[in-house]
Design a protein around this motif. Structure first.
Motif: not given
Length: 261
Positions: A225-248
């Motif tokens: 399952s960790n290798a099956n990551i090439y058939d979808f794409t995160l949107s800019l909005e998705d990426m922004g939500k993940l970027d906001a999780l940073d705790k340094a």
């Protein structure tokens, strides 16, 4: 170097795990002398029957073996354990030995590369000041810096330095050792993208950031399952939500010794 690697830290079934990884398409294996499984990695590659040139193999030298002569010896010992003529990437595993020994080690690895024993030389767990000492010594930049990297620990200053200096960023602990699988943002995005695993969301984030993630698992289902990551794409909005999780640095789940003097 494949953009998705397979980590084998604390993998006590290394040979069957690497065999499974090769079976589902991994072509990049990340080992280390300290993991004590270089030989098991090489055994899996031979058992699978794939040409050596089709698999990218990394190993690393830990700080207790740093130093010029000891590094040259350590390179030969790794090759002997793996019964390989060369290693694709050899990293300085951590910066704990101090500036003088770090530079001695780096010079020895460059020499081993020039002798054909290593294809490429890099570092791991290096902060900006460690990378700068290489530049200040008049030495070529490492090809890779492998650091802990995921949405909860983004290490932005190091990443920016590496990207500005054409140093590939490899991400270890990219799935946060499954510690944040129930985080609301991961749960939301996993559901949005067809009930994906949280790990798949995290690995997709890493790839879209331009990193080389190195997930590890001994579970065949997870390896696949960790290798099956090439058939979808995160949107800019998705990426922004993940970027906001940073705790340094507070978001780290491993040793993360990037501030070592």
């Amino acid at each position: 170097m494949s953009l998705l690697g397979f980590g084998v830290y604390q993998n006590y079934t290394t040979t069957p795990s690497v065999l499974e990884a090769l079976k589902v398409g991994y072509r990049h294996i990340d080992s280390a002398q300290a993991y004590k499984n270089e030989a098991a990695v090489a055994q899996a590659i031979r058992e699978y029957g794939i040409d050596r040139t089709d698999v990218f193999v990394t190993t690393k030298i830990i700080s207790s073996h740093h130093g010029y002569a000891s590094t040259l010896k350590a390179v030969d010992e790794s090759l002997q354990r793996m019964q390989f003529d060369y290693v694709d990437l050899f990293l300085i595993h951590n910066p704990h030995s101090g500036k003088e020994k770090r530079l001695e080690t780096y010079k020895a690895l460059l020499e081993a590369r020039d002798a054909g024993k290593i294809r490429s030389v890099g570092v791991s767990n290096y902060g900006v000041h460690h990378l700068e000492e290489i530049r200040e010594a008049g030495l070529e930049s490492p090809t890779v810096n492998q650091i802990e990297l995921h949405p909860f620990c983004q290490q932005t200053p190091i990443v920016q330095y590496c990207q500005s200096n054409r140093i590939v960023v490899q991400a270890y602990c990219p799935i946060v050792r499954a510690q944040n699988n129930y985080h609301p943002v991961l749960v939301e995005l996993a559901a949005k993208h067809g009930n994906r695993d949280p790990a798949q969301i995290l690995l997709r984030w890493s790839l879209q950031k331009g990193y080389v993630p190195l997930p590890k698992s001994a579970n065949p289902v997870r390896i696949q399952s960790n290798a099956n990551i090439y058939d979808f794409t995160l949107s800019l909005e998705d990426m922004g939500k993940l970027d906001a999780l940073d705790k340094a640095k507070d978001g780290a789940v491993s040793w993360n010794p990037v501030d070592t003097p």
